[in-house]
Design an enzyme around this catalytic site. Structure first.
Site, PDB file in Angstrom:
ATOM      1  N   MET A  39       0.698  -1.598  -0.483  1.00  0.00           N
ATOM      2  CA  MET A  39       0.271  -0.216  -0.122  1.00  0.00           C
ATOM      3  C   MET A  39       0.928   1.063   0.056  1.00  0.00           C
ATOM      4  O   MET A  39       0.310   2.523   0.384  1.00  0.00           O
ATOM      5  CB  MET A  39      -0.768   0.264   1.204  1.00  0.00           C
ATOM      6  CG  MET A  39      -1.803  -1.327   1.092  1.00  0.00           C
ATOM      7  SD  MET A  39      -3.270  -1.187   1.856  1.00  0.00           S
ATOM      8  CE  MET A  39      -2.753  -0.293   3.458  1.00  0.00           C
ATOM      9  N   HIS A  43       9.284   0.834   2.910  1.00  0.00           N
ATOM     10  CA  HIS A  43      10.192   1.551   4.065  1.00  0.00           C
ATOM     11  C   HIS A  43      11.120   0.010   3.550  1.00  0.00           C
ATOM     12  O   HIS A  43      10.709  -1.026   3.024  1.00  0.00           O
ATOM     13  CB  HIS A  43       9.858   1.281   5.337  1.00  0.00           C
ATOM     14  CG  HIS A  43       8.863   0.585   5.705  1.00  0.00           C
ATOM     15  ND1 HIS A  43       8.982  -0.602   5.814  1.00  0.00           N
ATOM     16  CD2 HIS A  43       7.690   0.227   6.245  1.00  0.00           C
ATOM     17  CE1 HIS A  43       7.952  -1.796   5.967  1.00  0.00           C
ATOM     18  NE2 HIS A  43       7.116  -0.763   6.360  1.00  0.00           N
ATOM     19  N   GLY A  45      11.443  -2.920   5.311  1.00  0.00           N
ATOM     20  CA  GLY A  45      10.723  -3.799   5.300  1.00  0.00           C
ATOM     21  C   GLY A  45      10.268  -4.244   3.911  1.00  0.00           C
ATOM     22  O   GLY A  45       9.911  -5.482   3.952  1.00  0.00           O
ATOM     23  N   HIS A  46      10.057  -3.464   3.428  1.00  0.00           N
ATOM     24  CA  HIS A  46       8.855  -3.940   1.950  1.00  0.00           C
ATOM     25  C   HIS A  46       9.857  -4.472   1.192  1.00  0.00           C
ATOM     26  O   HIS A  46       9.775  -4.890   0.665  1.00  0.00           O
ATOM     27  CB  HIS A  46       8.046  -2.200   1.093  1.00  0.00           C
ATOM     28  CG  HIS A  46       7.257  -2.077   2.143  1.00  0.00           C
ATOM     29  ND1 HIS A  46       7.016  -0.472   2.712  1.00  0.00           N
ATOM     30  CD2 HIS A  46       5.804  -2.711   2.383  1.00  0.00           C
ATOM     31  CE1 HIS A  46       5.727  -0.274   3.557  1.00  0.00           C
ATOM     32  NE2 HIS A  46       5.061  -1.968   3.217  1.00  0.00           N
ATOM     33  N   GLN A  70     -10.583  -2.203   2.384  1.00  0.00           N
ATOM     34  CA  GLN A  70      -9.967  -2.968   3.488  1.00  0.00           C
ATOM     35  C   GLN A  70      -9.985  -2.109   5.135  1.00  0.00           C
ATOM     36  O   GLN A  70      -9.743  -3.009   6.348  1.00  0.00           O
ATOM     37  CB  GLN A  70      -8.472  -3.263   3.098  1.00  0.00           C
ATOM     38  CG  GLN A  70      -7.530  -2.903   3.378  1.00  0.00           C
ATOM     39  CD  GLN A  70      -6.308  -3.642   2.822  1.00  0.00           C
ATOM     40  OE1 GLN A  70      -6.349  -4.075   1.446  1.00  0.00           O
ATOM     41  NE2 GLN A  70      -5.179  -3.414   3.569  1.00  0.00           N
ATOM     42  N   GLY A 157       4.164 -10.365   4.303  1.00  0.00           N
ATOM     43  CA  GLY A 157       5.601 -10.582   5.392  1.00  0.00           C
ATOM     44  C   GLY A 157       4.189 -10.788   6.512  1.00  0.00           C
ATOM     45  O   GLY A 157       3.275 -10.949   6.914  1.00  0.00           O
ATOM     46  N   LYS A 159       4.769  -9.612   8.905  1.00  0.00           N
ATOM     47  CA  LYS A 159       4.552  -8.564  10.427  1.00  0.00           C
ATOM     48  C   LYS A 159       2.731  -8.806  10.642  1.00  0.00           C
ATOM     49  O   LYS A 159       2.122  -8.843  11.665  1.00  0.00           O
ATOM     50  CB  LYS A 159       4.799  -7.637  10.140  1.00  0.00           C
ATOM     51  CG  LYS A 159       4.363  -6.498  10.445  1.00  0.00           C
ATOM     52  CD  LYS A 159       5.136  -5.080  11.155  1.00  0.00           C
ATOM     53  CE  LYS A 159       3.970  -3.858  11.081  1.00  0.00           C
ATOM     54  NZ  LYS A 159       2.654  -3.417  10.692  1.00  0.00           N
ATOM     55  N   ASP A 160       2.077  -8.840   9.292  1.00  0.00           N
ATOM     56  CA  ASP A 160       0.589  -9.150   8.770  1.00  0.00           C
ATOM     57  C   ASP A 160       0.783 -10.320   9.029  1.00  0.00           C
ATOM     58  O   ASP A 160      -0.003 -11.141   7.839  1.00  0.00           O
ATOM     59  CB  ASP A 160       0.091  -8.645   7.947  1.00  0.00           C
ATOM     60  CG  ASP A 160       0.630  -6.681   8.001  1.00  0.00           C
ATOM     61  OD1 ASP A 160       0.090  -6.091   8.025  1.00  0.00           O
ATOM     62  OD2 ASP A 160       1.747  -5.977   7.076  1.00  0.00           O
ATOM     63  N   SER A 195       6.877   0.186   9.738  1.00  0.00           N
ATOM     64  CA  SER A 195       5.707  -0.115   9.334  1.00  0.00           C
ATOM     65  C   SER A 195       5.740   1.058   8.819  1.00  0.00           C
ATOM     66  O   SER A 195       6.409   2.202   9.507  1.00  0.00           O
ATOM     67  CB  SER A 195       4.698  -0.038  10.316  1.00  0.00           C
ATOM     68  OG  SER A 195       3.041   0.222  10.195  1.00  0.00           O
TER      69      SER A 195
HETATM   70  P1  AMP Z   1       1.660  -3.145   3.303  1.00  0.00           P
HETATM   71  O1  AMP Z   1       1.914  -1.677   2.768  1.00  0.00           O
HETATM   72  O2  AMP Z   1       1.754  -2.820   5.084  1.00  0.00           O
HETATM   73  O3  AMP Z   1       0.258  -2.895   3.272  1.00  0.00           O
HETATM   74  O4  AMP Z   1       2.453  -4.324   3.583  1.00  0.00           O
HETATM   75  C1  AMP Z   1       2.944  -4.369   2.118  1.00  0.00           C
HETATM   76  C2  AMP Z   1       3.785  -5.863   2.252  1.00  0.00           C
HETATM   77  O5  AMP Z   1       5.050  -5.427   2.925  1.00  0.00           O
HETATM   78  C3  AMP Z   1       3.036  -6.683   3.029  1.00  0.00           C
HETATM   79  O6  AMP Z   1       2.892  -8.508   2.846  1.00  0.00           O
HETATM   80  C4  AMP Z   1       3.073  -6.365   4.838  1.00  0.00           C
HETATM   81  O7  AMP Z   1       2.986  -7.941   5.595  1.00  0.00           O
HETATM   82  C5  AMP Z   1       4.361  -6.537   4.660  1.00  0.00           C
HETATM   83  N1  AMP Z   1       5.317  -5.734   5.625  1.00  0.00           N
HETATM   84  C6  AMP Z   1       5.028  -4.565   6.274  1.00  0.00           C
HETATM   85  N2  AMP Z   1       5.953  -4.316   7.134  1.00  0.00           N
HETATM   86  C7  AMP Z   1       7.075  -5.553   6.964  1.00  0.00           C
HETATM   87  C8  AMP Z   1       8.207  -5.461   7.856  1.00  0.00           C
HETATM   88  N3  AMP Z   1       8.090  -4.499   8.449  1.00  0.00           N
HETATM   89  N4  AMP Z   1       8.785  -6.505   7.826  1.00  0.00           N
HETATM   90  C9  AMP Z   1       7.914  -7.285   6.491  1.00  0.00           C
HETATM   91  N5  AMP Z   1       7.367  -7.384   6.034  1.00  0.00           N
HETATM   92  C10 AMP Z   1       6.753  -6.020   5.585  1.00  0.00           C
END
Ligand code: AMP
Length: 288
Positions: A39, A43, A45-46, A70, A157, A159-160, A195
């Site tokens: 989304m 960072h 993590g992504h 969502q 990830g 994390k979710d 995050s």
């Molecule tokens: P989001 O943009 O928050 O929807 O996250 C996109 C993807 O990145 C999802 O699969 C998340 O689980 C993963 N993600 C978010 N934060 C982290 C993190 N700190 N470490 C690893 N993957 C992450």
């Protein structure tokens, strides 16, 4: 030499038809495609997901789409951070090949087909319980993205954690040949899970937020000595002491997310938390 040595040119697609045409040519050459849905407000993590995709595929597609469906809370959607220029820069540095940035109309054309997937208890425990409709929205967007992109492997990830389980159900029901990879949570040196939502915290809020993972680790360390209810009660007390508002802090089976009143066997304990700091909702978990 691995692809990571070259800064590949990031191609940006907004149209699903053009993306599909492009990917079809790629696929015909037998090139393996990895996919990282996000989304945005990217960072490190992504980026670890992009890196893993690059290491296992010839080609990586990332998407940035803030999926309103969502968000069970409209204000949360409106406050979701957007930083597309920085996202592009990060993806270029990481040698991602394609960025898909669809509009809402592109993702949800009029009369789009709703996907109906029985999520079992995933819809009623933890995030499912606290965020009614959230996983229905996740299923709609992930189904469409998988259908448009048809990756060989998709990266999510841990994390979710609960989302990973929902995506697994979706894959098994509709995309049996696709592979899934669930990647470790990227953390700051303080232990705080990276995050997009952290950006809404003050410097002080970030320091406070680092306690979440420390306290999850503390509860884990107590698991040899006391029953889950007492360990969790103590964890809630520690969080409150740090000024962190607990929405839930629960033990569940790592494979099913069914709740636990005694510790599960080694490796099957998932301790999951959702908390509020400065009005920002943060989630984290630890599996042991
Ligand atoms: P989001 O943009 O928050 O929807 O996250 C996109 C993807 O990145 C999802 O699969 C998340 O689980 C993963 N993600 C978010 N934060 C982290 C993190 N700190 N470490 C690893 N993957 C992450």
């Amino acid at each position: 030499m691995s692809k990571a040595y070259f800064a590949s040119i990031l191609e940006i697609f907004k149209s699903k038809i053009q993306l599909q045409k492009h990917l079809e040519t790629i696929r015909k050459k037998g090139i393996k495609i990895g996919f990282v849905p996000t989304m945005g407000a990217l960072h490190k993590g992504h980026m670890s997901l992009v890196q893993q995709s690059n290491s296992e595929n010839d080609y990586t597609v990332a998407s940035v789409f803030v999926n309103q469906l969502q968000f069970n809370n409209q204000a949360d959607f409106e406050k979701y951070p957007v930083s597309i220029e920085n996202d592009i820069r990060l993806l270029e540095t990481e040698s991602c090949d394609i960025l898909f940035i669809p509009s809402n109309e592109e993702m949800y054309p009029q009369n789009y087909k709703q996907i109906d997937l029985d999520l079992g208890i995933l819809d009623t425990v933890l995030e499912g319980r606290m965020r009614p409709g959230h996983y229905h929205g996740v299923v709609q967007v992930v189904y469409r993205l998988f259908d448009y992109i048809k990756p060989d492997t998709a990266y999510f990830g841990l994390k979710d954690y609960q989302q990973c389980m929902v995506v697994k159900l979706l894959k098994n029901a509709f995309f049996p040949r696709m592979e899934l990879r669930f990647c470790e949570t990227g953390r700051h040196a303080s232990g705080l899970a990276m995050s997009s939502r952290n950006e809404r915290l003050s410097a002080e809020g970030k320091v406070k937020a680092a306690n979440i993972y420390l306290i999850l680790q503390k509860i884990k360390s107590l698991s040899d000595h006391i029953v889950p209810a007492d360990a969790i009660k103590y964890g809630c007390h520690l969080l409150a002491e740090k000024g962190i508002e607990v929405e839930y802090l629960e033990l569940a089976h790592a494979d099913t997310l069914s709740p636990g009143s005694s510790w599960f066997k080694k490796g099957k304990n998932a301790l999951l938390a959702a908390v509020y700091i400065e009005d920002v909702r943060l989630i984290d978990n630890i599996v042991f």
